[in-house]
Design a protein around this motif. Structure first.
Motif, PDB file in Angstrom:
ATOM      1  N   GLU A 429       0.817  -1.215   0.000  1.00 38.40           N
ATOM      2  CA  GLU A 429       0.000   0.000   0.000  1.00 38.40           C
ATOM      3  C   GLU A 429       0.854   1.270   0.000  1.00 38.40           C
ATOM      4  OE1 GLU A 429      -4.294   1.456   1.633  1.00 38.40           O
ATOM      5  OE2 GLU A 429      -3.382  -0.349   2.468  1.00 38.40           O
ATOM      6  N   TRP A 430       1.989   1.248   0.694  1.00 39.53           N
ATOM      7  CA  TRP A 430       2.870   2.411   0.680  1.00 39.53           C
ATOM      8  C   TRP A 430       3.390   2.664  -0.732  1.00 39.53           C
ATOM      9  CZ3 TRP A 430       3.448   6.864   2.309  1.00 39.53           C
ATOM     10  CH2 TRP A 430       4.665   7.515   2.548  1.00 39.53           C
ATOM     11  N   ASN A 431       3.752   1.600  -1.426  1.00 44.65           N
ATOM     12  CA  ASN A 431       4.191   1.725  -2.815  1.00 44.65           C
ATOM     13  C   ASN A 431       3.070   2.300  -3.685  1.00 44.65           C
ATOM     14  OD1 ASN A 431       6.157   0.912  -5.105  1.00 44.65           O
ATOM     15  ND2 ASN A 431       4.266  -0.097  -5.706  1.00 44.65           N
ATOM     16  N   ALA A 432       1.860   1.797  -3.494  1.00 44.85           N
ATOM     17  CA  ALA A 432       0.724   2.271  -4.294  1.00 44.85           C
ATOM     18  C   ALA A 432       0.404   3.735  -4.006  1.00 44.85           C
ATOM     19  CB  ALA A 432      -0.507   1.396  -4.015  1.00 44.85           C
ATOM     20  N   GLY A 454       3.588   0.694  14.714  1.00 48.27           N
ATOM     21  CA  GLY A 454       3.864  -0.347  13.743  1.00 48.27           C
ATOM     22  C   GLY A 454       5.200  -0.186  13.042  1.00 48.27           C
ATOM     23  N   GLN A 455       6.070   0.669  13.565  1.00 49.01           N
ATOM     24  CA  GLN A 455       7.364   0.928  12.934  1.00 49.01           C
ATOM     25  C   GLN A 455       8.182  -0.357  12.872  1.00 49.01           C
ATOM     26  OE1 GLN A 455       9.397   4.264  14.704  1.00 49.01           O
ATOM     27  NE2 GLN A 455      11.320   3.850  13.656  1.00 49.01           N
ATOM     28  N   PHE A 456       8.665  -0.715  11.677  1.00 49.94           N
ATOM     29  CA  PHE A 456       9.407  -1.955  11.495  1.00 49.94           C
ATOM     30  C   PHE A 456      10.464  -1.767  10.413  1.00 49.94           C
ATOM     31  CE2 PHE A 456       6.526  -2.137   7.975  1.00 49.94           C
ATOM     32  CZ  PHE A 456       7.107  -2.953   7.013  1.00 49.94           C
ATOM     33  N   LYS A 457      11.544  -2.520  10.527  1.00 49.18           N
ATOM     34  CA  LYS A 457      12.623  -2.487   9.549  1.00 49.18           C
ATOM     35  C   LYS A 457      12.863  -1.056   9.062  1.00 49.18           C
ATOM     36  CE  LYS A 457      12.065  -7.303   8.107  1.00 49.18           C
ATOM     37  NZ  LYS A 457      11.783  -8.255   7.005  1.00 49.18           N
ATOM     38  N   THR A 458      13.079  -0.167  10.011  1.00 51.06           N
ATOM     39  CA  THR A 458      13.075   1.265   9.747  1.00 51.06           C
ATOM     40  C   THR A 458      14.075   1.683   8.684  1.00 51.06           C
ATOM     41  OG1 THR A 458      12.408   1.622  12.047  1.00 51.06           O
ATOM     42  CG2 THR A 458      13.244   3.525  10.835  1.00 51.06           C
ATOM     43  N   VAL A 459      15.299   1.226   8.825  1.00 52.02           N
ATOM     44  CA  VAL A 459      16.336   1.632   7.870  1.00 52.02           C
ATOM     45  C   VAL A 459      15.966   1.163   6.466  1.00 52.02           C
ATOM     46  CG1 VAL A 459      18.744   1.353   7.220  1.00 52.02           C
ATOM     47  CG2 VAL A 459      18.139   1.693   9.630  1.00 52.02           C
ATOM     48  N   GLU A 460      15.525  -0.071   6.357  1.00 56.87           N
ATOM     49  CA  GLU A 460      15.164  -0.631   5.048  1.00 56.87           C
ATOM     50  C   GLU A 460      14.000   0.136   4.413  1.00 56.87           C
ATOM     51  OE1 GLU A 460      13.222  -4.713   3.205  1.00 56.87           O
ATOM     52  OE2 GLU A 460      14.298  -4.813   5.132  1.00 56.87           O
ATOM     53  N   ILE A 461      12.962   0.422   5.201  1.00 59.82           N
ATOM     54  CA  ILE A 461      11.787   1.122   4.666  1.00 59.82           C
ATOM     55  C   ILE A 461      12.144   2.550   4.265  1.00 59.82           C
ATOM     56  CG2 ILE A 461       9.480   2.000   5.201  1.00 59.82           C
ATOM     57  CD1 ILE A 461       9.580  -1.022   4.744  1.00 59.82           C
ATOM     58  N   ALA A 462      12.925   3.240   5.092  1.00 58.53           N
ATOM     59  CA  ALA A 462      13.312   4.617   4.771  1.00 58.53           C
ATOM     60  C   ALA A 462      14.170   4.656   3.510  1.00 58.53           C
ATOM     61  CB  ALA A 462      14.057   5.242   5.943  1.00 58.53           C
ATOM     62  N   GLU A 463      15.137   3.754   3.416  1.00 61.56           N
ATOM     63  CA  GLU A 463      16.007   3.746   2.231  1.00 61.56           C
ATOM     64  C   GLU A 463      15.210   3.384   0.981  1.00 61.56           C
ATOM     65  OE1 GLU A 463      19.175   1.109   3.310  1.00 61.56           O
ATOM     66  OE2 GLU A 463      20.347   2.716   4.279  1.00 61.56           O
ATOM     67  N   TRP A 464      14.259   2.480   1.121  1.00 61.77           N
ATOM     68  CA  TRP A 464      13.409   2.124  -0.017  1.00 61.77           C
ATOM     69  C   TRP A 464      12.599   3.344  -0.473  1.00 61.77           C
ATOM     70  CZ3 TRP A 464       8.244   2.532  -0.900  1.00 61.77           C
ATOM     71  CH2 TRP A 464       7.751   1.899  -2.051  1.00 61.77           C
ATOM     72  N   THR A 465      12.056   4.097   0.496  1.00 61.28           N
ATOM     73  CA  THR A 465      11.246   5.276   0.164  1.00 61.28           C
ATOM     74  C   THR A 465      12.089   6.333  -0.532  1.00 61.28           C
ATOM     75  OG1 THR A 465       9.855   4.825   2.113  1.00 61.28           O
ATOM     76  CG2 THR A 465       9.664   7.002   1.098  1.00 61.28           C
ATOM     77  N   MET A 466      13.315   6.550  -0.051  1.00 59.11           N
ATOM     78  CA  MET A 466      14.195   7.528  -0.680  1.00 59.11           C
ATOM     79  C   MET A 466      14.543   7.123  -2.104  1.00 59.11           C
ATOM     80  SD  MET A 466      16.792   8.822   2.341  1.00 59.11           S
ATOM     81  CE  MET A 466      17.291   7.193   2.895  1.00 59.11           C
TER      82      MET A 466
END
Length: 614
Positions: A429-432, A454-466
């Protein structure tokens, strides 16, 4: 004479139909309502074109009175209906005309019929849902056409294979576990209290049909680069044939400023001496995309874009600052939850949807933090048009991990160990959402997490978003657990303003105050309930409230000089039992005059407060 009689008879029949529909629906009593609820009509419910970033003329709005039924989960399609529901208002809302809960053990069913207009016949028929919460299955003429999981992103189903002659029978089934499931759900809970609100189940944005040819423009991705004076455009064209030509043209009013062709992938459109978009000068260019085949136009859509840049850069003291168009602009705005006492997630009318933005600008703010919700596309269009910066949150879900809002504290903050199913729902859903909202220039910040919810795998999610969108800043966890990733460090502090120490954090990240304030003032006859309301600090009159608010604003001025780049005041309106809004929940009372609010805000935008390195 006969023709005049037929027209008169038709007009009378339409009048009788409208009257009958009005009698079939009424607002559920018992709660406060906004002014615009009186303007809601079952025969013309949110009739505006719902997708301003991709406009095509051949469409039909399907909002209005549908049949509904609430049945135990996993039963067959109902053979009878419980009554009428006004789409697109959630079944729990007053404006739906129903006002009932559903819950995880039941499913909500909808039914309507519609006839395909002559202008749409013989073409591919796309059925669009702006949003439906949560698992939505669509049946057309008795056959399953598609399923979508997600409560905040739009989806489209090609129903062409299921269309028949005559009336089309549409049945929609929705299941939503609210806070008893792992899916993103924002602030909805089954037992509302405090900062948690009424569930929103089912269709809550416009449903509409669109006719297209076999080859058609399904979408675009538009990314400006003000430094290179270009707009990168990536059209998505379905069934493009060899020899087809896709032309992209940009306009400043009626003046064509650029045009090029693209055969696949993306193309850079040169925008000479671009007019930059900002809150003070929200200039929008028009965009037109055309597909031609052997000189004949096969499809054409209209869109728009803006030339603007969201980035960070150091000031003369070496502190990172949030920049707009390579210049420092203090970003100041309210936490905006987008809830309505009569429509819950859904504003009663398009005018109401726009009102909150207009009023926020009148109060002197230049930014809105869209909190734990995604709005209809027209809301972002109005932010683009009016010049309102937007920080977009990802709606949270699957709460339960450890939280420490102060950066640097060890052993209290934890990432949540989500199940693969829960992670999958979040990522999908974040991707969409990012893809759906990419083209809106008003959005300058993405926020994947809020307060460790619900914060999880923070570094991975932030880097993916960037990586997903390098054109915007990423505020990794607003007031949540701190990790050295992303371009922003964000503290929440109530009620007074505060900020992380620039000497510790300011070298790598812009410093923001993601929430503060929450000053409460209940207004009799304009509150969700008359007692047991709350704010972070309560007042009895406007003068005392404004005095405290003004003191906070004075404090912000000093913090800006030290290194603060942005601040978010809680909040735009009251929401259910929260009475800490600058307006009441029904929007009928402005608690502090907009002129007074604007006057104390203006000093925060003084460019002399900060000097950025060239």
């Amino acid at each position: 004479m006969k023709k005049a009689y037929l027209i008169s008879a038709l007009s009378f029949a339409l009048f009788l139909n409208a009257t009958a529909q009005q009698q079939e629906w009424k607002i559920v009593p018992g709660k406060i309502t906004s002014t615009w609820s009186e303007q809601v009509k079952p025969t013309a419910t949110l009739p505006e074109y719902p997708r301003p970033q991709l406009v095509r003329g051949n469409w039909k709005n399907l909002n209005g009175l549908w049949n509904y039924a609430i049945r135990p989960k996993n039963q067959q399609q109902p053979t009878s209906w419980d009554g009428k529901i006004l789409v697109p208002f959630a079944v729990e809302s007053a404006l739906s005309g129903v006002g009932k809960s559903v819950g995880k053990d039941n499913e909500l069913w909808y039914n309507t019929t519609w006839s395909i207009p002559s202008s749409m016949q013989g073409k591919k028929i796309l059925l669009h849902f702006g949003a439906s919460d949560w698992r939505t299955t669509v049946y057309v003429n008795g056959k399953e056409a598609g399923t979508h999981e997600g409560g905040f992103d739009p989806f489209t189903i090609d129903i062409t294979p299921f269309v028949k002659k005559g009336a089309q029978d549409i049945v929609v089934k929705v299941w939503d576990p609210t806070d008893e499931g792992p899916q993103p759900r924002g602030k909805q809970v089954n037992k509302p209290e405090g900062i948690w609100y009424t569930p929103v189940t089912g269709i809550w944005q416009t449903v509409w049909a669109e006719a297209v040819g076999n080859t058609y423009i399904a979408g675009t991705k538009q990314t400006p680069d003000i430094d290179q004076e270009t707009l990168n455009v990536a059209p998505q064209v379905e069934n493009l044939q060899p020899g087809d030509v896709v032309t992209v043209a940009a306009f400043d009013g009626s003046n064509k400023v650029a045009e090029t062709q693209v055969s696949g992938g993306s193309v850079d459109l040169k925008i000479p001496s671009p007019k930059l978009w900002s809150p003070d000068a929200p200039f929008l260019y028009d965009l037109k995309l055309t597909v031609t085949r052997k000189g004949k136009v096969i499809d054409e859509v209209k869109s728009y874009f803006a030339m603007r840049k969201s980035s960070i850069g150091k000031d003369v003291n070496g502190v990172q600052r949030m920049l707009l168009n390579n210049k420092f602009l203090f970003q100041f705005g309210p936490l905006d939850q987008g809830w309505w006492p009569d429509g819950l997630y859904t504003a009663p009318t398009d005018e109401a949807l726009k009102f909150d933005i207009v009023q926020t600008k009148a109060m002197g703010f230049n930014m809105i933090r869209k909190h734990i919700k995604v709005e209809p596309a027209r809301w972002y269009y109005y932010c683009d048009l009016l010049g309102m910066l937007v920080w977009q949150d990802m709606p949270s879900g699957d709460l339960g991990n450890g939280w420490e809002m102060r950066p640097g504290i060890i052993d209290r903050a934890t990432d949540k160990n989500r199940t693969p199913e829960s992670e999958g729902y979040y990522r999908k859903e974040w991707n969409a959402i990012i893809e759906h909202l990419h083209n809106y220039p008003s959005i300058v910040v993405w926020t994947p997490f809020n307060e460790a919810w619900g914060q999880f795998k923070t570094v991975e999610i932030a880097e993916w978003t960037m990586k997903k969108d390098p054109s915007r800043l990423v505020n990794t966890a607003s007031g949540g657990n701190f990790y050295p990733v992303g371009q922003i460090i964000d503290l929440h502090n109530y009620p007074e303003p505060a900020m992380p120490d620039p000497a510790i954090y300011g070298d790598k990240r812009a410093i923001v105050l993601g929430e503060y304030g929450g000053l409460g003032l209940p207004i009799n006859d304009h509150s969700w309930q008359q007692k047991d309301n709350w704010g972070y600090q309560s007042f009895k009159n406007e003068n005392d409230l404004f005095k405290r608010y003004s003191q906070f604003t004075d404090r912000l001025e000093g913090l800006i000089k030290l290194g603060l780049s942005a601040a978010v005041y809680t909040q735009t309106t009251d929401v259910e039992v929260e009475v800490n809004g600058l307006m009441t929940y029904d929007r009928k009372v402005q608690k502090v005059a907009v002129e007074k609010l604007k006057e104390v805000s203006t000093k925060l935008y003084n460019p002399a407060l900060v000097t950025v390195k060239p």
